[in-house]
Design a protein around this motif. Structure first.
Motif, PDB file in Angstrom:
ATOM      1  N   PHE A 203       0.928  -1.268  -0.057  1.00 45.21           N
ATOM      2  CA  PHE A 203       0.014  -0.139   0.047  1.00 45.21           C
ATOM      3  C   PHE A 203       0.686   1.270  -0.009  1.00 45.21           C
ATOM      4  CE2 PHE A 203      -3.786   2.201   2.451  1.00 45.21           C
ATOM      5  CZ  PHE A 203      -3.930   3.005   1.632  1.00 45.21           C
ATOM      6  N   PRO A 204       1.594   1.397  -1.441  1.00 44.87           N
ATOM      7  CA  PRO A 204       2.773   2.698  -1.202  1.00 44.87           C
ATOM      8  C   PRO A 204       2.066   4.132  -1.098  1.00 44.87           C
ATOM      9  CG  PRO A 204       1.897   1.808  -3.533  1.00 44.87           C
ATOM     10  CD  PRO A 204       0.978   1.015  -2.629  1.00 44.87           C
ATOM     11  N   ASP A 205       1.496   4.335   0.114  1.00 45.33           N
ATOM     12  CA  ASP A 205       0.951   5.731   0.147  1.00 45.33           C
ATOM     13  C   ASP A 205       1.811   6.510   1.306  1.00 45.33           C
ATOM     14  OD1 ASP A 205      -0.384   7.950   1.291  1.00 45.33           O
ATOM     15  OD2 ASP A 205      -2.351   7.215   0.568  1.00 45.33           O
ATOM     16  N   TRP A 206       2.667   7.329   0.978  1.00 48.38           N
ATOM     17  CA  TRP A 206       3.566   8.036   1.536  1.00 48.38           C
ATOM     18  C   TRP A 206       2.973   8.434   2.922  1.00 48.38           C
ATOM     19  CZ3 TRP A 206       7.753   7.883   4.234  1.00 48.38           C
ATOM     20  CH2 TRP A 206       8.400   8.729   4.796  1.00 48.38           C
ATOM     21  N   TRP A 207       1.898   9.228   2.730  1.00 45.35           N
ATOM     22  CA  TRP A 207       1.194   9.928   3.785  1.00 45.35           C
ATOM     23  C   TRP A 207       0.885   8.848   4.811  1.00 45.35           C
ATOM     24  CZ3 TRP A 207      -3.657   8.997   6.230  1.00 45.35           C
ATOM     25  CH2 TRP A 207      -3.742  10.090   7.090  1.00 45.35           C
ATOM     26  N   TYR A 208       0.565   7.654   4.286  1.00 44.15           N
ATOM     27  CA  TYR A 208      -0.031   6.459   5.242  1.00 44.15           C
ATOM     28  C   TYR A 208       1.102   6.001   6.070  1.00 44.15           C
ATOM     29  CZ  TYR A 208      -1.550   1.613   6.215  1.00 44.15           C
ATOM     30  OH  TYR A 208      -1.729   0.315   6.980  1.00 44.15           O
ATOM     31  N   HIS A 209       2.506   5.950   5.518  1.00 39.92           N
ATOM     32  CA  HIS A 209       3.593   5.209   6.079  1.00 39.92           C
ATOM     33  C   HIS A 209       4.032   6.349   7.129  1.00 39.92           C
ATOM     34  CE1 HIS A 209       4.551   2.170   2.400  1.00 39.92           C
ATOM     35  NE2 HIS A 209       3.134   2.333   2.965  1.00 39.92           N
ATOM     36  N   LYS A 210       3.924   7.549   6.852  1.00 42.24           N
ATOM     37  CA  LYS A 210       4.494   8.597   7.585  1.00 42.24           C
ATOM     38  C   LYS A 210       3.603   8.797   8.989  1.00 42.24           C
ATOM     39  CE  LYS A 210       5.945  13.712   7.283  1.00 42.24           C
ATOM     40  NZ  LYS A 210       4.787  14.266   8.063  1.00 42.24           N
ATOM     41  N   LYS A 211       2.437   8.650   8.451  1.00 36.46           N
ATOM     42  CA  LYS A 211       1.335   8.618   9.907  1.00 36.46           C
ATOM     43  C   LYS A 211       1.951   7.700  10.653  1.00 36.46           C
ATOM     44  CE  LYS A 211      -0.930  12.429   9.231  1.00 36.46           C
ATOM     45  NZ  LYS A 211      -0.702  13.335  10.015  1.00 36.46           N
ATOM     46  N   MET A 212       2.142   6.306  10.500  1.00 31.33           N
ATOM     47  CA  MET A 212       2.468   5.130  11.174  1.00 31.33           C
ATOM     48  C   MET A 212       3.744   5.406  11.903  1.00 31.33           C
ATOM     49  SD  MET A 212       1.050   1.943   9.353  1.00 31.33           S
ATOM     50  CE  MET A 212       1.772   2.042   7.830  1.00 31.33           C
ATOM     51  N   ARG A 235       9.604   1.202  -4.409  1.00 23.83           N
ATOM     52  CA  ARG A 235       9.870   1.030  -3.144  1.00 23.83           C
ATOM     53  C   ARG A 235      11.547   1.815  -2.560  1.00 23.83           C
ATOM     54  NH1 ARG A 235       8.226  -3.824  -5.270  1.00 23.83           N
ATOM     55  NH2 ARG A 235       6.478  -4.607  -4.289  1.00 23.83           N
ATOM     56  N   VAL A 236      12.251   2.110  -3.732  1.00 24.36           N
ATOM     57  CA  VAL A 236      13.234   2.761  -3.613  1.00 24.36           C
ATOM     58  C   VAL A 236      12.977   4.274  -3.293  1.00 24.36           C
ATOM     59  CG1 VAL A 236      15.308   4.195  -4.737  1.00 24.36           C
ATOM     60  CG2 VAL A 236      14.811   1.575  -5.103  1.00 24.36           C
ATOM     61  N   ASP A 237      12.086   4.674  -3.916  1.00 25.99           N
ATOM     62  CA  ASP A 237      11.513   6.216  -3.789  1.00 25.99           C
ATOM     63  C   ASP A 237      10.999   6.298  -2.106  1.00 25.99           C
ATOM     64  OD1 ASP A 237      12.064   6.851  -6.012  1.00 25.99           O
ATOM     65  OD2 ASP A 237      10.090   6.962  -6.902  1.00 25.99           O
ATOM     66  N   LEU A 238      10.281   5.144  -1.759  1.00 25.50           N
ATOM     67  CA  LEU A 238       9.830   5.263  -0.537  1.00 25.50           C
ATOM     68  C   LEU A 238      10.867   5.210   0.469  1.00 25.50           C
ATOM     69  CD1 LEU A 238       6.640   2.920  -0.533  1.00 25.50           C
ATOM     70  CD2 LEU A 238       6.680   5.294  -0.400  1.00 25.50           C
ATOM     71  N   ILE A 239      11.712   4.436   0.301  1.00 22.70           N
ATOM     72  CA  ILE A 239      12.996   4.310   1.328  1.00 22.70           C
ATOM     73  C   ILE A 239      13.828   5.555   1.372  1.00 22.70           C
ATOM     74  CG2 ILE A 239      15.246   3.256   1.453  1.00 22.70           C
ATOM     75  CD1 ILE A 239      14.107   0.626   0.478  1.00 22.70           C
ATOM     76  N   LYS A 240      13.779   6.090   0.054  1.00 21.69           N
ATOM     77  CA  LYS A 240      14.575   7.747   0.266  1.00 21.69           C
ATOM     78  C   LYS A 240      13.594   8.628   1.147  1.00 21.69           C
ATOM     79  CE  LYS A 240      17.141   7.357  -4.126  1.00 21.69           C
ATOM     80  NZ  LYS A 240      17.313   7.813  -5.491  1.00 21.69           N
ATOM     81  N   LYS A 241      12.157   8.484   0.957  1.00 24.99           N
ATOM     82  CA  LYS A 241      11.739   9.490   1.754  1.00 24.99           C
ATOM     83  C   LYS A 241      11.780   9.208   3.290  1.00 24.99           C
ATOM     84  CE  LYS A 241       7.857  10.977  -1.346  1.00 24.99           C
ATOM     85  NZ  LYS A 241       8.299  10.188  -2.684  1.00 24.99           N
ATOM     86  N   ILE A 243      14.342   7.905   4.789  1.00 32.44           N
ATOM     87  CA  ILE A 243      15.709   8.433   5.239  1.00 32.44           C
ATOM     88  C   ILE A 243      15.472   9.796   5.419  1.00 32.44           C
ATOM     89  CG2 ILE A 243      18.059   8.804   4.583  1.00 32.44           C
ATOM     90  CD1 ILE A 243      17.790   5.948   3.068  1.00 32.44           C
ATOM     91  N   GLU A 244      15.072  10.754   4.334  1.00 29.92           N
ATOM     92  CA  GLU A 244      15.078  12.185   4.280  1.00 29.92           C
ATOM     93  C   GLU A 244      14.180  12.811   5.587  1.00 29.92           C
ATOM     94  OE1 GLU A 244      13.365  13.003   0.598  1.00 29.92           O
ATOM     95  OE2 GLU A 244      14.939  12.322  -0.637  1.00 29.92           O
ATOM     96  N   HIS A 245      13.201  11.956   6.023  1.00 23.46           N
ATOM     97  CA  HIS A 245      12.335  12.468   6.977  1.00 23.46           C
ATOM     98  C   HIS A 245      12.876  11.900   8.538  1.00 23.46           C
ATOM     99  CE1 HIS A 245       9.685  13.428   3.751  1.00 23.46           C
ATOM    100  NE2 HIS A 245       8.802  14.220   4.460  1.00 23.46           N
ATOM    101  N   GLY A 246      13.987  11.220   8.441  1.00 24.27           N
ATOM    102  CA  GLY A 246      14.369  10.894   9.624  1.00 24.27           C
ATOM    103  C   GLY A 246      13.937   9.549  10.281  1.00 24.27           C
ATOM    104  N   PHE A 247      13.501   8.759   9.532  1.00 27.52           N
ATOM    105  CA  PHE A 247      12.711   7.286  10.201  1.00 27.52           C
ATOM    106  C   PHE A 247      13.472   6.175   9.682  1.00 27.52           C
ATOM    107  CE2 PHE A 247       8.868  10.120   9.255  1.00 27.52           C
ATOM    108  CZ  PHE A 247       8.331  10.465  10.584  1.00 27.52           C
ATOM    109  N   GLU A 248      14.846   6.427   9.384  1.00 32.68           N
ATOM    110  CA  GLU A 248      15.480   5.208   8.974  1.00 32.68           C
ATOM    111  C   GLU A 248      15.814   4.164   9.906  1.00 32.68           C
ATOM    112  OE1 GLU A 248      20.132   5.245   8.571  1.00 32.68           O
ATOM    113  OE2 GLU A 248      19.359   6.830   7.252  1.00 32.68           O
ATOM    114  N   LYS A 249      15.737   4.479  11.256  1.00 29.01           N
ATOM    115  CA  LYS A 249      15.619   3.602  12.394  1.00 29.01           C
ATOM    116  C   LYS A 249      14.428   2.826  12.601  1.00 29.01           C
ATOM    117  CE  LYS A 249      20.012   5.448  14.370  1.00 29.01           C
ATOM    118  NZ  LYS A 249      20.754   5.805  15.491  1.00 29.01           N
TER     119      LYS A 249
END
Length: 310
Positions: A203-212, A235-241, A243-249
């Protein structure tokens, strides 16, 4: 970091190494759901050993085995595969979802506390009549809704995670219902940094992932290479987002290879080798750092699957 509970016993989390955070080596689905078919039966211990050896040969160190009892957990087979291959295997207790299991016959007539006690026993004493202990809790929900039995199981799993110190890792139907699952877990009082939501790249919705991610949970992208869902460029684009938003951990990567048609040892592919040998080189080529990849594949799993002292 802490202790990881593998099928061969507890290890220091620093020993876990390169980890695929949601995989299957042995399955035999129960119930009458749509997944009860030959392609979903990974029932050869010999092939499980071979797939683990192949994974070890390309640098794999650990597999988070995501097959609960209702999906046909094979405790003896997991132990043998780990011993023969040298791969750490972390087994689970819990359930997947109502459709893909026999939870109706297991859960009906039982209270949340009674179901919780089943899961706690698997972690503290051993699974399926053995002294081999589960290392984490699994629960799940259907596509775009949560059934009454699933909610009962989610609450029982959250309570069991609190009592045992494990993480709680969720199957989602095509990536949906993550925010609703989080609401239930919050009501039960489980810390959200011990919660994992899987399959969300379906479900590749960045808003949804960011909210979680903003809630503090961890997520798994486990679809790399599965082009029938989405191309890996998404998936690469989502992974970059992330990282950019500080969630890589809070991100882990895996392949969720639960079908014979996913595994080379059954005559198909791409096998557990895909992420180490194909997807990670692509991430590096796309400008994602080795440090970020190490977080996804080593440090995040080691932290999230560590048992909390209680």
């Amino acid at each position: 970091m802490g202790i990881i509970r593998t099928v061969l016993g507890d290890i220091d989390s620093k020993e876990l190494g390169f980890t695929m955070a949601h995989e299957h080596i042995l399955t035999n689905p129960k119930g009458t759901g749509s997944k009860n078919e030959l392609d979903h039966k990974l029932d050869s211990v010999e092939k499980a050993i071979e797939m683990c050896k192949n994974y070890k040969n390309v640098g794999g160190s650990a597999l988070i085995e995501s097959t609960p009892e209702s999906w046909g957990r094979n405790v003896a087979g997991m132990v043998l595969a780990s011993k023969e291959s040298g791969v750490h295997i972390v087994a689970c207790t819990g359930f997947i979802c109502e459709e893909h299991s026999n939870i109706r016959e297991v859960f009906e007539g039982k209270s949340i506390e009674q179901i919780k006690d089943i899961f706690v026993k698997d972690v503290k004493e051993g699974m399926d009549g053995t002294n081999v202990k589960a290392g984490w809790l699994k629960a799940g929900a259907a596509y775009n809704y949560i059934s009454d039995l699933e909610e009962k199981g989610i609450r029982a799993s959250a309570r069991a995670a609190i009592e045992t110190g494990t993480c709680l890792h969720f199957h989602t139907g095509a990536g949906t219902m993550g925010l609703e699952i989080i609401e239930i877990v919050e009501q039960e009082g489980l810390e959200l940094d011990r919660v994992i939501i899987a399959h969300v790249d379906r479900f590749p919705d960045w808003w949804y992932h960011k909210k979680m991610l903003e809630k503090g949970v961890n997520i798994i992208y486990d679809g790399p290479g599965k082009a029938k869902y989405y191309p890996d460029s998404m998936r690469v684009d989502l992974i970059k987002k992330i990282i950019e938003h500080g969630f890589e951990k809070q991100l882990m990567l895996s392949n969720d290879m639960g079908r014979r048609s996913h595994h080379k040892v059954y005559g198909y592919g791409p096998g557990f080798e895909f992420i180490p040998t194909k997807f990670i080189p692509r991430l590096l080529e796309e400008g994602i750092s080795q440090n970020s990849i190490d977080n996804f594949m080593i440090y995040n799993p080691a932290r999230v699957y560590s048992l909390k002292e209680i």
